[in-house]
Design a protein around this motif. Structure first.
Motif, PDB file in Angstrom:
ATOM      1  N   LYS A   1       0.828  -1.203   0.000  1.00 41.76           N
ATOM      2  CA  LYS A   1       0.000   0.000   0.000  1.00 41.76           C
ATOM      3  C   LYS A   1       0.865   1.257   0.000  1.00 41.76           C
ATOM      4  O   LYS A   1       0.606   2.190  -0.753  1.00 41.76           O
ATOM      5  CB  LYS A   1      -0.912  -0.002   1.230  1.00 41.76           C
ATOM      6  N   ALA A   2       1.898   1.297   0.855  1.00 43.63           N
ATOM      7  CA  ALA A   2       2.764   2.475   0.960  1.00 43.63           C
ATOM      8  C   ALA A   2       4.047   2.088   1.670  1.00 43.63           C
ATOM      9  O   ALA A   2       4.114   1.067   2.365  1.00 43.63           O
ATOM     10  CB  ALA A   2       2.073   3.597   1.721  1.00 43.63           C
ATOM     11  N   ILE A   3       5.069   2.923   1.490  1.00 50.02           N
ATOM     12  CA  ILE A   3       6.335   2.755   2.194  1.00 50.02           C
ATOM     13  C   ILE A   3       6.615   4.066   2.919  1.00 50.02           C
ATOM     14  O   ILE A   3       6.627   5.129   2.307  1.00 50.02           O
ATOM     15  CB  ILE A   3       7.482   2.410   1.229  1.00 50.02           C
ATOM     16  N   ASN A   4       6.814   3.983   4.234  1.00 51.91           N
ATOM     17  CA  ASN A   4       7.070   5.159   5.055  1.00 51.91           C
ATOM     18  C   ASN A   4       8.442   5.042   5.694  1.00 51.91           C
ATOM     19  O   ASN A   4       8.819   3.967   6.161  1.00 51.91           O
ATOM     20  CB  ASN A   4       6.021   5.288   6.166  1.00 51.91           C
ATOM     21  N   THR A   5       9.173   6.140   5.709  1.00 49.65           N
ATOM     22  CA  THR A   5      10.461   6.155   6.394  1.00 49.65           C
ATOM     23  C   THR A   5      10.494   7.324   7.360  1.00 49.65           C
ATOM     24  O   THR A   5       9.895   8.373   7.119  1.00 49.65           O
ATOM     25  CB  THR A   5      11.639   6.301   5.408  1.00 49.65           C
ATOM     26  N   GLN A   6      11.176   7.117   8.446  1.00 53.06           N
ATOM     27  CA  GLN A   6      11.471   8.171   9.390  1.00 53.06           C
ATOM     28  C   GLN A   6      12.806   7.828  10.022  1.00 53.06           C
ATOM     29  O   GLN A   6      13.369   6.769   9.737  1.00 53.06           O
ATOM     30  CB  GLN A   6      10.370   8.318  10.428  1.00 53.06           C
ATOM     31  N   LYS A   7      13.315   8.698  10.833  1.00 56.40           N
ATOM     32  CA  LYS A   7      14.649   8.495  11.381  1.00 56.40           C
ATOM     33  C   LYS A   7      14.694   7.191  12.189  1.00 56.40           C
ATOM     34  O   LYS A   7      14.044   7.053  13.205  1.00 56.40           O
ATOM     35  CB  LYS A   7      15.049   9.671  12.261  1.00 56.40           C
ATOM     36  N   GLY A   8      15.458   6.233  11.689  1.00 56.86           N
ATOM     37  CA  GLY A   8      15.642   4.964  12.385  1.00 56.86           C
ATOM     38  C   GLY A   8      14.615   3.891  12.077  1.00 56.86           C
ATOM     39  O   GLY A   8      14.735   2.778  12.586  1.00 56.86           O
TER      40      GLY A   8
ATOM     41  N   ALA B   1      16.476   2.960   2.724  1.00 52.80           N
ATOM     42  CA  ALA B   1      15.495   3.978   2.343  1.00 52.80           C
ATOM     43  C   ALA B   1      15.717   4.440   0.911  1.00 52.80           C
ATOM     44  O   ALA B   1      14.751   4.620   0.157  1.00 52.80           O
ATOM     45  CB  ALA B   1      15.552   5.159   3.302  1.00 52.80           C
ATOM     46  N   THR B   2      16.980   4.629   0.512  1.00 55.03           N
ATOM     47  CA  THR B   2      17.231   5.066  -0.872  1.00 55.03           C
ATOM     48  C   THR B   2      16.832   3.997  -1.871  1.00 55.03           C
ATOM     49  O   THR B   2      16.253   4.303  -2.918  1.00 55.03           O
ATOM     50  CB  THR B   2      18.706   5.456  -1.066  1.00 55.03           C
ATOM     51  N   ARG B   3      17.104   2.728  -1.563  1.00 55.95           N
ATOM     52  CA  ARG B   3      16.728   1.646  -2.488  1.00 55.95           C
ATOM     53  C   ARG B   3      15.217   1.486  -2.541  1.00 55.95           C
ATOM     54  O   ARG B   3      14.641   1.282  -3.615  1.00 55.95           O
ATOM     55  CB  ARG B   3      17.389   0.340  -2.060  1.00 55.95           C
ATOM     56  N   LEU B   4      14.546   1.574  -1.390  1.00 52.40           N
ATOM     57  CA  LEU B   4      13.087   1.453  -1.375  1.00 52.40           C
ATOM     58  C   LEU B   4      12.416   2.643  -2.049  1.00 52.40           C
ATOM     59  O   LEU B   4      11.346   2.502  -2.639  1.00 52.40           O
ATOM     60  CB  LEU B   4      12.580   1.280   0.055  1.00 52.40           C
ATOM     61  N   LYS B   5      13.039   3.818  -1.996  1.00 51.57           N
ATOM     62  CA  LYS B   5      12.492   4.982  -2.695  1.00 51.57           C
ATOM     63  C   LYS B   5      12.538   4.756  -4.201  1.00 51.57           C
ATOM     64  O   LYS B   5      11.552   5.026  -4.904  1.00 51.57           O
ATOM     65  CB  LYS B   5      13.272   6.238  -2.322  1.00 51.57           C
ATOM     66  N   ALA B   6      13.655   4.226  -4.707  1.00 54.29           N
ATOM     67  CA  ALA B   6      13.750   3.905  -6.131  1.00 54.29           C
ATOM     68  C   ALA B   6      12.752   2.818  -6.514  1.00 54.29           C
ATOM     69  O   ALA B   6      12.112   2.880  -7.577  1.00 54.29           O
ATOM     70  CB  ALA B   6      15.172   3.461  -6.472  1.00 54.29           C
ATOM     71  N   PHE B   7      12.574   1.821  -5.642  1.00 53.03           N
ATOM     72  CA  PHE B   7      11.602   0.746  -5.871  1.00 53.03           C
ATOM     73  C   PHE B   7      10.191   1.310  -5.936  1.00 53.03           C
ATOM     74  O   PHE B   7       9.398   0.944  -6.813  1.00 53.03           O
ATOM     75  CB  PHE B   7      11.730  -0.289  -4.745  1.00 53.03           C
ATOM     76  N   ALA B   8       9.864   2.225  -5.014  1.00 52.38           N
ATOM     77  CA  ALA B   8       8.529   2.823  -4.981  1.00 52.38           C
ATOM     78  C   ALA B   8       8.280   3.679  -6.213  1.00 52.38           C
ATOM     79  O   ALA B   8       7.181   3.659  -6.776  1.00 52.38           O
ATOM     80  CB  ALA B   8       8.361   3.647  -3.707  1.00 52.38           C
ATOM     81  N   GLU B   9       9.273   4.455  -6.638  1.00 51.52           N
ATOM     82  CA  GLU B   9       9.112   5.281  -7.840  1.00 51.52           C
ATOM     83  C   GLU B   9       8.932   4.421  -9.083  1.00 51.52           C
ATOM     84  O   GLU B   9       8.159   4.750  -9.976  1.00 51.52           O
ATOM     85  CB  GLU B   9      10.315   6.205  -8.007  1.00 51.52           C
ATOM     86  N   GLN B  10       9.642   3.308  -9.140  1.00 52.39           N
ATOM     87  CA  GLN B  10       9.563   2.410 -10.302  1.00 52.39           C
ATOM     88  C   GLN B  10       8.171   1.800 -10.438  1.00 52.39           C
ATOM     89  O   GLN B  10       7.684   1.617 -11.550  1.00 52.39           O
ATOM     90  CB  GLN B  10      10.605   1.304 -10.156  1.00 52.39           C
ATOM     91  N   HIS B  11       7.524   1.511  -9.310  1.00 50.12           N
ATOM     92  CA  HIS B  11       6.236   0.815  -9.347  1.00 50.12           C
ATOM     93  C   HIS B  11       5.047   1.695  -8.968  1.00 50.12           C
ATOM     94  O   HIS B  11       3.927   1.191  -8.874  1.00 50.12           O
ATOM     95  CB  HIS B  11       6.289  -0.409  -8.430  1.00 50.12           C
ATOM     96  N   GLY B  12       5.264   2.978  -8.742  1.00 48.77           N
ATOM     97  CA  GLY B  12       4.152   3.887  -8.426  1.00 48.77           C
ATOM     98  C   GLY B  12       3.557   3.679  -7.052  1.00 48.77           C
ATOM     99  O   GLY B  12       2.360   3.864  -6.849  1.00 48.77           O
ATOM    100  N   ILE B  13       4.381   3.314  -6.076  1.00 51.24           N
ATOM    101  CA  ILE B  13       3.922   3.123  -4.714  1.00 51.24           C
ATOM    102  C   ILE B  13       4.137   4.411  -3.931  1.00 51.24           C
ATOM    103  O   ILE B  13       5.193   5.034  -4.062  1.00 51.24           O
ATOM    104  CB  ILE B  13       4.709   1.960  -4.046  1.00 51.24           C
ATOM    105  N   PRO B  14       3.169   4.843  -3.136  1.00 48.71           N
ATOM    106  CA  PRO B  14       3.368   6.062  -2.337  1.00 48.71           C
ATOM    107  C   PRO B  14       4.538   5.889  -1.362  1.00 48.71           C
ATOM    108  O   PRO B  14       4.609   4.913  -0.630  1.00 48.71           O
ATOM    109  CB  PRO B  14       2.054   6.231  -1.577  1.00 48.71           C
ATOM    110  N   PHE B  15       5.443   6.866  -1.362  1.00 49.52           N
ATOM    111  CA  PHE B  15       6.635   6.836  -0.506  1.00 49.52           C
ATOM    112  C   PHE B  15       6.685   8.135   0.282  1.00 49.52           C
ATOM    113  O   PHE B  15       6.690   9.208  -0.307  1.00 49.52           O
ATOM    114  CB  PHE B  15       7.902   6.687  -1.348  1.00 49.52           C
ATOM    115  N   THR B  16       6.697   8.037   1.608  1.00 48.55           N
ATOM    116  CA  THR B  16       6.744   9.254   2.418  1.00 48.55           C
ATOM    117  C   THR B  16       7.937   9.194   3.360  1.00 48.55           C
ATOM    118  O   THR B  16       8.268   8.141   3.915  1.00 48.55           O
ATOM    119  CB  THR B  16       5.448   9.394   3.265  1.00 48.55           C
ATOM    120  N   GLU B  17       8.548  10.373   3.528  1.00 46.38           N
ATOM    121  CA  GLU B  17       9.655  10.529   4.467  1.00 46.38           C
ATOM    122  C   GLU B  17       9.203  11.511   5.533  1.00 46.38           C
ATOM    123  O   GLU B  17       8.670  12.567   5.221  1.00 46.38           O
ATOM    124  CB  GLU B  17      10.901  11.075   3.758  1.00 46.38           C
ATOM    125  N   LYS B  18       9.437  11.168   6.782  1.00 47.96           N
ATOM    126  CA  LYS B  18       9.039  12.046   7.886  1.00 47.96           C
ATOM    127  C   LYS B  18      10.270  12.569   8.583  1.00 47.96           C
ATOM    128  O   LYS B  18      11.277  11.948   8.648  1.00 47.96           O
ATOM    129  CB  LYS B  18       8.166  11.298   8.877  1.00 47.96           C
TER     130      LYS B  18
END
Length: 172
Positions: free
Chosen positions: A121-128, A155-172
């Motif tokens: 559904k989505a990939i979320n990243t935050q510090k740690g 986080a950088t690899r998952l961001k590229a993965f999310a962009e490639q497949h159109g998955i929402p990616f949020t950084e907090k």
């Protein structure tokens, strides 16, 4: 294409690549070319082994101080040995996150689990922390504190993965 045909093609590729190697030439193509490369990020589990060792220490202290404890009881030492072995297994069996072409894989208690793009559904990243939210099932949480994951490269690899497949990616 049928599986038997794929096996024949793979077998012939292996034979041709062996012949080319004998003649000093490079391989035409990899016989295992159907498998895409995985990016694997490994962590280290310290908390569960530490918890088990503390539990063993508590068990030994409580059992030795009780009046019902027998000094020649072998089951006591077998139990302690089993808990030490379990703690070693948790320490040596490293958790990981693998990012493939259209799926994400990790190790859970019951074994390796895959989540395909259609179920993310989505990939979320935050510090740690990194959280992979799923449509079905629980969220996968990868933590720097709990399992010593390298969060920034993940986080950088998952961001590229999310962009490639159109998955929402949020950084907090």
């Amino acid at each position: 294409m049928s599986r038997s045909w794929q096996r024949k093609v793979q077998k012939n590729q292996e034979q041709i690549n062996k012949q080319r190697k004998k003649h000093g030439q490079g391989p035409l193509m990899s016989a295992k070319s159907g498998k895409a490369a995985l990016d694997t990020f490994k962590g280290r589990s310290y908390l569960m082994p530490a918890f088990l060792l503390l539990f063993i220490l508590f068990y030994v202290i409580v059992t030795i101080n009780s009046d019902a404890f027998k000094q020649a009881d072998t089951m006591f030492w077998v139990t302690i040995a089993c808990y030490v072995v379990l703690a070693c297994l948790f320490l040596l069996r490293r958790p990981y996150l693998s990012v493939g072409s259209d799926y994400v894989r990790t190790r859970r208690f019951a074994g390796d689990r895959n989540v395909y793009v259609s179920n993310i559904k989505a990939i979320n990243t935050q510090k740690g922390y990194i959280v992979i939210e799923q449509h079905k099932g629980g969220n996968w949480v990868f933590s720097r504190v709990m399992n010593r994951y390298p969060i920034e490269p993940m986080a950088t690899r998952l961001k590229a993965f999310a962009e490639q497949h159109g998955i929402p990616f949020t950084e907090k």
